[in-house]
Design an enzyme around this catalytic site. Structure first.
Site, PDB file in Angstrom:
ATOM      1  N   CYS A 147     -53.476   3.782  -2.536  1.00  0.00           N
ATOM      2  CA  CYS A 147     -52.614   4.827  -3.155  1.00  0.00           C
ATOM      3  C   CYS A 147     -53.585   6.213  -2.955  1.00  0.00           C
ATOM      4  CB  CYS A 147     -52.232   4.573  -4.579  1.00  0.00           C
ATOM      5  SG  CYS A 147     -51.207   3.052  -4.641  1.00  0.00           S
TER       6      CYS A 147
ATOM      7  N   GLU B 191     -46.126   9.469   1.659  1.00  0.00           N
ATOM      8  CA  GLU B 191     -47.457   8.440   1.782  1.00  0.00           C
ATOM      9  C   GLU B 191     -46.974   7.716   2.960  1.00  0.00           C
ATOM     10  OE1 GLU B 191     -47.829   5.945  -1.618  1.00  0.00           O
ATOM     11  OE2 GLU B 191     -50.110   6.221  -1.829  1.00  0.00           O
TER      12      GLU B 191
ATOM     13  N   GLU C 267     -49.296   3.699 -12.465  1.00  0.00           N
ATOM     14  CA  GLU C 267     -50.202   4.087 -11.503  1.00  0.00           C
ATOM     15  C   GLU C 267     -49.315   4.169 -10.146  1.00  0.00           C
ATOM     16  OE1 GLU C 267     -52.138   4.410  -8.401  1.00  0.00           O
ATOM     17  OE2 GLU C 267     -53.269   2.501  -8.806  1.00  0.00           O
TER      18      GLU C 267
ATOM     19  N   LYS D  64     -47.228 -10.344 -13.607  1.00  0.00           N
ATOM     20  CA  LYS D  64     -46.388 -10.699 -12.566  1.00  0.00           C
ATOM     21  C   LYS D  64     -47.114 -10.059 -11.249  1.00  0.00           C
ATOM     22  CE  LYS D  64     -43.204  -8.911 -10.077  1.00  0.00           C
ATOM     23  NZ  LYS D  64     -43.548  -9.531  -8.848  1.00  0.00           N
TER      24      LYS D  64
HETATM   25  C1  SIN Z   1     -54.929   1.780  -5.264  1.00  0.00           C
HETATM   26  O1  SIN Z   1     -54.576   2.129  -4.035  1.00  0.00           O
HETATM   27  O2  SIN Z   1     -53.894   1.791  -6.009  1.00  0.00           O
HETATM   28  C2  SIN Z   1     -56.380   1.390  -5.673  1.00  0.00           C
HETATM   29  C3  SIN Z   1     -57.269   2.170  -5.105  1.00  0.00           C
HETATM   30  C4  SIN Z   1     -58.943   1.966  -5.646  1.00  0.00           C
HETATM   31  O3  SIN Z   1     -58.904   1.330  -6.543  1.00  0.00           O
HETATM   32  O4  SIN Z   1     -59.521   2.313  -5.018  1.00  0.00           O
END
Ligand code: SIN
Length: 494
Positions: free
Chosen positions: A299, A398, A265, A189
């Site tokens: 992230c 964040e 993640e 999804k």
């Molecule tokens: C992410 O922001 O989860 C991935 C970043 C990356 O793979 O460099």
């Protein structure tokens, strides 16, 4: 690479119907009730396409298709599975320009970054094609002479993949590659904001010869109904999710009912630490790359920039000058390096973080407000805040936007403690030329990924994932395929 293509031809292009459709059991399907939702360009607000709003019927049909396809796919020899992954990777690279343009249209990132993401996404398919061929088992010396002990590694089964909007291709292939390599079948999804890149991937896997039902794609506007159905279904054995820690915690609770395996993640709060002995120009360049990639929407983006007091002023000056020069605009314009934020909610969060920091005493060095490039898009001028501190929202949460808070520190122990003072632990960065310090700091940081003099540590060959509330499990690297394999122990009397 194919030649440049006209974005307007893509916005109206079709696969499997008058608009984009869902991929279930190898066929393109509309929602049974005809429901659709709109996909828009975050740079302009323009409509790009409608996609089906899949509901219970389609989600169940996708689970049925994945469950039906599983025995044959799991029994397909690993080199044959690997060959399909490699063909799909080649097709991705052949279509780089088309796929990158679609990504920029629906996600907003600059076209060059989108092109880079296609190469990155394809690299997961190639890496895991190799790993498919190395799914080795084990023999274990037994205590008794008449026993033989063996371990087989077998696919987990049907896997559900829930992917985010910030990397519309790479976050799918980072999960799909190991799942298919291991012999699992998949229901994916994609994020509601960026389903088109995912649907293009579906088409490409069909052309690569992936049997029907191995990769099903359900688009739907309400992620909750999707997760409720997949968590309730005993046939789905694993869920892999990339997204917020808040949603990750909800999925952990939902997974209890059927004891599903999870890979999560989740969010980060990356410290970027610059010691006085660092190569200052490299540190400035690194901070720029780490902070402003994808307009700060990754992230692993630097979220808190710690600079040792002796070089705080020159670092702030050079960094601010470079940030002020970053071009904001539509990702299709060749000069753009900062695209729009994904939506108004993302912009509101950035606005709140900047206002909170300024009210608590931060000094604005550049940026600080919506960008004039905007039109209908959610643009934000790249921002640097000096004199930030731990109690500000920019340091606690964040920001997920183009805002760089600078925090001064005095010594190594203090900065490691400050960097670890967060419930998150995904990525951290250290700039120093002192080899002893590299080891002390890298070992002391409670993070899953450490970039030492390196702003872009993520790569298909290395494990990506976090500790603490940043997640469970690893994607990529030699251990990435383990997430999709079960060990089966066989004790044999002879
Ligand atoms: C992410 O922001 O989860 C991935 C970043 C990356 O793979 O460099």
């Amino acid at each position: 690479m194919s030649s440049t293509i006209d974005p307007s031809s893509i916005a109206t292009s079709t696969i499997g119907g008058t608009n984009y459709a869902m991929l279930i059991g190898g066929s393109w399907r509309e929602a049974s009730d005809g429901a659709t939702f709109a996909v828009t360009n975050p740079a302009t607000g323009e409509l790009l396409s409608h996609v089906p709003d899949g509901g219970t019927t389609e989600i169940n049909a996708a689970i049925d298709a994945a469950a039906e396809a599983l025995p044959n796919w799991a029994a397909t020899p690993a080199p044959a599975r690997a060959a399909i992954l490699r063909r799909a990777a080649s097709l991705m690279l052949e279509r780089q320009e088309r796929l990158a343009t679609i990504m920029t249209l629906e996600q907003g990132k600059p076209l060059n970054e989108a092109r880079g993401e296609i190469v990155y996404a394809a690299s997961f398919l190639n890496w895991f094609a190799g790993e498919a061929e190395r799914i080795y088992g084990m023999t274990i010396p037994a205590t008794q002479a008449n026993k033989r002990l063996l371990v087989l590694r077998q696919p987990v089964g049907v896997c559900a993949l829930i992917t985010p909007w910030n990397f519309p291709s790479a976050m799918i292939t980072r999960k799909l590659g190991p799942a298919l390599a291991a012999g699992c079948t998949v229901i994916a999804k994609p994020a509601e904001q960026t389903p088109l890149s995912a649907l293009e991937l579906g088409q490409l896997f069909l052309e690569a010869g992936l049997p029907p039902g191995c990769f099903n794609l359900v688009t739907c506007q309400d992620p909750r109904s999707f997760s409720e159905l997949i968590f309730a279904d005993e046939r789905v054995r694993k869920v892999s999710f990339t997204g917020s820690t808040e949603v990750g915690k909800l999925l952990i609770r939902q997974s209890a009912a059927t004891v599903k395996r999870l890979s999560l993640e989740l969010g980060g709060n990356a410290p970027f630490i610059v010691f006085a002995d660092a190569d200052l120009d490299a540190a400035v360049r690194g901070a720029l790359t780490s902070k402003f990639r994808n307009a700060g929407q990754t992230c692993v983006c630097a979220n808190r920039i710690f600079v040792q007091r002796a070089i705080y002023a020159p670092f702030a000056e050079r960094f601010t000058a470079q940030v002020a020069a970053l071009q904001v605009g539509n990702g299709l314009a060749p000069e753009t390096v900062i695209g729009p934020l994904i939506d108004a909610q993302a912009r509101a969060k950035v606005e709140q973080h900047v206002a909170d920091a300024l009210a608590a005493g931060a000094r604005l060095l550049t940026g600080g407000g919506p960008s004039g490039a905007s039109g209908a898009g959610n643009f934000w001028t790249p921002t640097v805040l000096a004199d930030a501190h731990a109690s500000m929202l920019v340091a606690r949460e964040e920001t997920f936007g183009p805002v760089a808070p600078l925090i001064a520190f005095d010594d190594e122990a203090e900065v490691v403690a400050m960097a670890n003072h967060t419930p998150f632990g995904l990525a951290a960065y250290v700039y120093t030329r002192d080899i002893g310090r590299v080891w002390r700091v890298a070992e002391g940081l409670e993070y899953g990924i450490i970039g030492v003099n390196d702003p872009l540590p993520a790569t298909a060959q290395a494990p990506f994932g976090g500790v603490k509330q940043s997640g469970l499990g690893r994607e990529g690297g030699p251990s990435g395929i383990d997430e999709y394999l079960e060990e089966k122990y066989i004790a044999m009397g002879i």
